[in-house]
Structure formats: C-alpha cells, structure tokens
Design an enzyme around this catalytic site. Structure first.
Site, PDB file in Angstrom:
ATOM      1  N   SER A  45       0.804  -1.229   0.000  1.00 22.17           N
ATOM      2  CA  SER A  45       0.000   0.000   0.000  1.00 22.17           C
ATOM      3  C   SER A  45       0.836   1.278   0.000  1.00 22.17           C
ATOM      4  O   SER A  45       0.316   2.341  -0.307  1.00 22.17           O
ATOM      5  CB  SER A  45      -0.953   0.010   1.193  1.00 22.17           C
TER       6      SER A  45
ATOM      7  N   HIS B 256       1.200   4.294   6.807  1.00 21.50           N
ATOM      8  CA  HIS B 256       0.626   5.152   5.763  1.00 21.50           C
ATOM      9  C   HIS B 256       1.059   6.602   5.960  1.00 21.50           C
ATOM     10  O   HIS B 256       1.597   6.967   6.990  1.00 21.50           O
ATOM     11  CB  HIS B 256      -0.895   5.053   5.747  1.00 21.50           C
TER      12      HIS B 256
ATOM     13  N   ASP C  25      -7.914   6.332   4.531  1.00 23.81           N
ATOM     14  CA  ASP C  25      -7.956   5.187   5.450  1.00 23.81           C
ATOM     15  C   ASP C  25      -9.176   5.132   6.353  1.00 23.81           C
ATOM     16  O   ASP C  25      -9.225   4.300   7.253  1.00 23.81           O
ATOM     17  CB  ASP C  25      -6.706   5.197   6.335  1.00 23.81           C
TER      18      ASP C  25
END
Length: 180
Positions: free
Chosen positions: A55, A95, A123
């Site tokens: 990701s 992230h 998210d």
C-alpha cells in the site's frame, strides 16, 4: 548430521550443558535489553517494523524494515509517514498523513487523516467504527529510515510456519552444540 549432533550432546558433561544453557539465556536477555533500550531511545513502543503490504509503494515495498521514532514534542505534519494502530486491529499500519484537522481552544488537539500512497481512497475504512480521524495516541511511530527487503524473513516466517520452526530449531541446536 543429526546423529553427530546427538553424539556431541551425549559427550557433554553437566557443566558444559549448564554453560550452554546460560549462554543461550544471555543471548536472549541481551536481545531483550537492546529492544527495551531502543524503545526508550526512540520513544516508540515498536522502534522497528516491517512493511507487510504494497500500500505504500513506491515509497516502501513489502518486506522493507522501517526505523521509527515517536517523540512526544514533535507535531504530526502532512506528508509524514506514520505507523499507527487502530482499536480492534493487532497489526500496525504504515501510511502517509494526508490532512490535519485542528480544534482550537486552550488545549488544542490535532487530528489527522492517512492514506497509503498506492491506495485510491483514504484510510477511514480502516479506522475503528465511527472514527473519522486519528490522534497522537494512535501513533506507534514515524518512519525515520529503512532497509529494503530485510523484513522478508519475518514475512516468510509468518506465512510459512514450518520455515519458522526450522530456523528456530537450527538456531537452538547451534547454541546447544557450539562450544566457543
């Protein structure tokens, strides 16, 4: 080879066996002390993490080992890569911070929104039910450096338990038999 190892173990007297066991204990306790020392020095409950998904590509790839810090006095910034834990999930997520949301007042709070570089949406679907923003208490650490693909060993050990047990058995046998 297994027979040779068993023969070596039979030839060891009680003192040598005790010495080997103490040596093994010293190795394990040294590793734990180093880990705890890193926790204190970095301010993070987990100073080293492995990227488990794609990701964050192209910034980080699956298997990259990240070094984290989490100093209380440093504010969270847009563009920074954070590792956070969400209530109800055991595995931390790596992230990038996309947006900040500040609430004014005497005790102003900063909340933020994250997104994986390789993901098409933010998210919010990963957060706990009803949670729209993350806060500083959710952060495990901030990425400060990385080693590419070094964490693949960890991923393989989790995906293939027999591989993990084979490595652990090999290390245990080596410690028991090695005499230096």
């Amino acid at each position: 080879m297994l027979q040779e190892t068993l023969d070596d173990l039979k030839r060891m007297n009680k003192r040598q066996c005790l010495y080997q066991a103490l040596s093994f204990g010293m190795i394990v306790s040294s590793a734990l002390m180093i880990w705890k020392g890193l926790m204190v020095a970095t301010g993070s409950e987990s100073p080293i993490v492995v990227v488990l998904s794609g990701s964050m590509e192209p910034a980080f790839h699956r298997g990259d080992l990240l070094f984290l810090t989490n100093y209380e006095e440093e504010p969270v910034r847009v563009g920074e890569i954070v590792v956070f834990k969400v209530e109800g999930r055991d595995i931390p997520i790596v992230h990038r911070v996309m947006k900040l949301h500040e609430k004014g007042g005497d005790n102003s709070t900063v909340k933020f929104l994250t997104k994986g570089d390789n993901n098409s949406v933010d998210d919010r679907g990963l957060y706990a039910p009803g949670q729209l923003w993350l806060s500083k208490k959710d952060v495990v650490g901030r990425a400060r450096g990385f080693l590419p693909y070094v964490g693949m060993v960890t991923i393989y050990m989790n995906e293939y338990p027999k591989f993990k047990y084979a490595i652990l058995a090999s290390l245990g046998a080596y410690v028991l038999v090695h005499r230096e």
